[in-house]
Design a protein around this motif. Sequence first.
Motif, short mmCIF file in Angstrom:
data_model
loop_
_atom_site.label_atom_id
_atom_site.label_comp_id
_atom_site.label_asym_id
_atom_site.label_seq_id
_atom_site.Cartn_x
_atom_site.Cartn_y
_atom_site.Cartn_z
N ALA A 586 0.82 -1.10 -0.20
CA ALA A 586 -0.12 0.28 -0.34
C ALA A 586 0.66 0.85 0.16
N ALA A 587 0.69 2.22 -0.39
CA ALA A 587 1.35 3.53 -0.90
C ALA A 587 1.18 4.21 0.69
N ARG A 588 -0.01 4.41 1.03
CA ARG A 588 0.30 4.85 2.56
C ARG A 588 -0.74 3.42 3.72
N THR A 593 -6.76 -2.46 0.92
CA THR A 593 -6.20 -3.65 0.56
C THR A 593 -6.91 -4.52 -0.55
N ILE A 594 -6.41 -4.28 -1.99
CA ILE A 594 -7.02 -5.33 -2.74
C ILE A 594 -7.07 -6.68 -3.47
N LEU A 595 -7.65 -7.87 -3.03
CA LEU A 595 -7.72 -8.92 -2.94
C LEU A 595 -7.91 -9.47 -4.62
N ARG A 612 1.45 -3.18 -12.47
CA ARG A 612 2.08 -2.39 -12.60
C ARG A 612 0.93 -0.91 -13.17
N SER A 613 -0.53 -1.90 -13.59
CA SER A 613 -1.24 -0.73 -14.91
C SER A 613 -2.52 0.13 -13.69
N TYR A 614 -2.56 -0.55 -13.00
CA TYR A 614 -2.94 -0.44 -11.63
C TYR A 614 -2.69 1.35 -11.07
N PRO A 615 -3.60 2.59 -10.85
CA PRO A 615 -3.20 3.73 -10.29
C PRO A 615 -3.56 3.64 -9.05
N LEU A 620 -1.90 -4.06 -3.38
CA LEU A 620 -2.81 -5.60 -4.57
C LEU A 620 -1.81 -6.82 -3.80
N THR A 621 -2.68 -7.97 -3.50
CA THR A 621 -2.48 -9.25 -2.85
C THR A 621 -3.29 -10.52 -4.21
N THR A 622 -2.74 -11.32 -3.97
CA THR A 622 -3.64 -12.07 -4.15
C THR A 622 -3.23 -13.63 -3.84
N VAL A 623 -3.64 -15.53 -4.57
CA VAL A 623 -3.90 -16.28 -3.92
C VAL A 623 -3.57 -16.93 -5.31
#
Length: 703
Positions: A586-588, A593-595, A612-615, A620-623
Amino acid sequence: MSLAMTVVIVTGSAPALDLRGPLDRDALAAALAALPSGTPTLRRHTATHHTLHLPQRHSPAGAVADLLTDPGAPPHPRSPHTAWDSTGPQDGDGHRAPAAPHGPATIPASARQREVLLDVLTGRLGAALHVEQLHWRWHGPLDTRRFHDAWRAVFAQEPVLRAAFADRARADGLGTAPLVAVHRQASPEFVRHPHGSVDWHSLLVSERLRAFDLHRPGLLRIALLDERPGPTGTTRIALTYHHAMLDGWSARLLLRAFHRAYLAEGRTTGGERRPDLRDHLNWAAGQDLAAPRAYWSVAAPPAGSRTLPGPTAAEPAAGDRARWGHGLARRRLTPYEATRLRAWAAELGAAESTALHAAWALLLHRAGGPGPAPAPVAFGMAVSGRGIALEGAAGIPAPLRNTLPLHVEVDPGAPMARLLADLRDRALGATAYEWVSAGQIRRWSGRVAPDDLTDSLVAFETPPGPPPDPDGHDPLWSELGDEGVHVEPPQAVDPHTSQPIAISAHHDAEGALLLTVVNDRSRIADAEAATALDRTARLLREFPVLVDGATPVGEVLNGLEGPPATEPQEPAPAPHPGGPRVLRAAARPDAGTILLVPPPTAPEACYDALARSYPGPEALTTVSAPTDAAACLAAVRPALAAGEPLLLGGFSGSGSVAYEVAQRIAAHGWLPPLVAIAGTADGSSASADDLARTLAAAAGRPG
């Protein structure tokens, strides 16, 4: 700009799908064919913007989103774990009744309540975590109507029995964490089973395993079973309740209030109990966290502490049903042995609970490996939660009971008196802040999930407290006796917790000390748990005979039977191999959070280009794929615990699992996250851009 369909799902009493892109009518018809009976509504805003309103809370909105965003994909089979039926109050058609537009006022749930809800949310389905029971025999006549009226009167007088977690609306403006609402009215769930209709032990288990609807007031239910036919026979009674609203102390307070109401022909005296649950929640919300944060930042168990009394169980095979569930074992110290232990501890300036803590600490040290080196051990200590600066806290039925982490350095060269003194002093220091939660302590310690501070729980249950035992001296029991009724002391069925193993101790009516161990079989085998219990009981018997204050700790360790473990034991592995993967931090701190939920056959790196493309500033996390709701819930637990904004997203094919996750989050009191579905896992930049735009739109969506 891509013309592919994108979907954002808004979870609620009736889900709504925001559709962006050209609408393929054939694809829409095929998607709606997956719905159960009901009438969806499609609202047209522009040629490329529609809103699809679905009729039921548990419609397969995620599967519809998958079909609309990738029309050529085959329909997803329903997940065997998806809750398609309603989990709340229903109308005559089986639909969930929407929340009243002007419902009761809400109060933020306590930190302890949030921990309980997170344990249940992220635990194994069917584990019945944090559900406890009291059961007892009622000898003599039992009037069913009078019994029911008495409980109705208690519900009217006790706000906690009319409390539930509010359905979260996106416009309520109170963050994302659960809210508690006390309703004006609620009725007890009460069933009386006639003699011979059901086995008692089967009834206890079925009542325990039957899930509570956390949005329905009255997280307590009563079941009766007549042991013999006839109006004056013996009746067995079970009280089943959820730790999200009640604890064992609370249940005994309520049971006493019920007996008084029964004697009064279903009436109670006075108005609502005060102070009550609301007073406790408001008190907890108003506490200054500076002092407990400073204390626990240094008092929390250090990394590398020994936390288990034996080796962890191997991961059970999918079809090995015997390895799921919880094991139970009991041992008993005689009244003489219990009295002797109490006197021994008192001579060393400690209590019986400290003796139990010392025995458990020795087992944890022994399991960590041989050698004379000092080593830290850590375990959870159960506290009543009622030693707080709130007037009348001891008389409040509410979920005050808590678990605090306790650690001590076990030095084989030190005398036993020092080990007992260290444990006593650390316990006293911890109980100064017994209202904070384990999640708060973990964050203040700097440890991050899933790095749990402890893996075992030790509870020394105090006497029932204000509700005295039916010993014939209390007027309440004498008045029941005048009506030909004798009530046996209630017995507790220990709850299942999120810890791999829990040991508890309490005195019975004869003064014996009863020890019980409950273990999660998927993490601690029954044999290991039983061995730990046997060794604990043995130490408690031998302390007064073989140990004095000057006895070295190492001498006691050497006296334990069996060879010590050859290697240090690590905490149990995470439930899902692979765990969450952070694509971008996260930037701050408050960004959220976005899963990103992977479609079933997606490659491991399917979302790398999106990072890289989401501003946006969110983490950003994933499983790993293939995934399920349980793995996703474990990944988002830290965000839910912190009350951070949460968004679920993914390529087409991920909608079914993502929507199930959103449903389960909502069912446990949190604000349900939006679900954003766009693009396909084809590796193209166009799909990544589609999903990035959809996530950005969803993250900035007004409440």
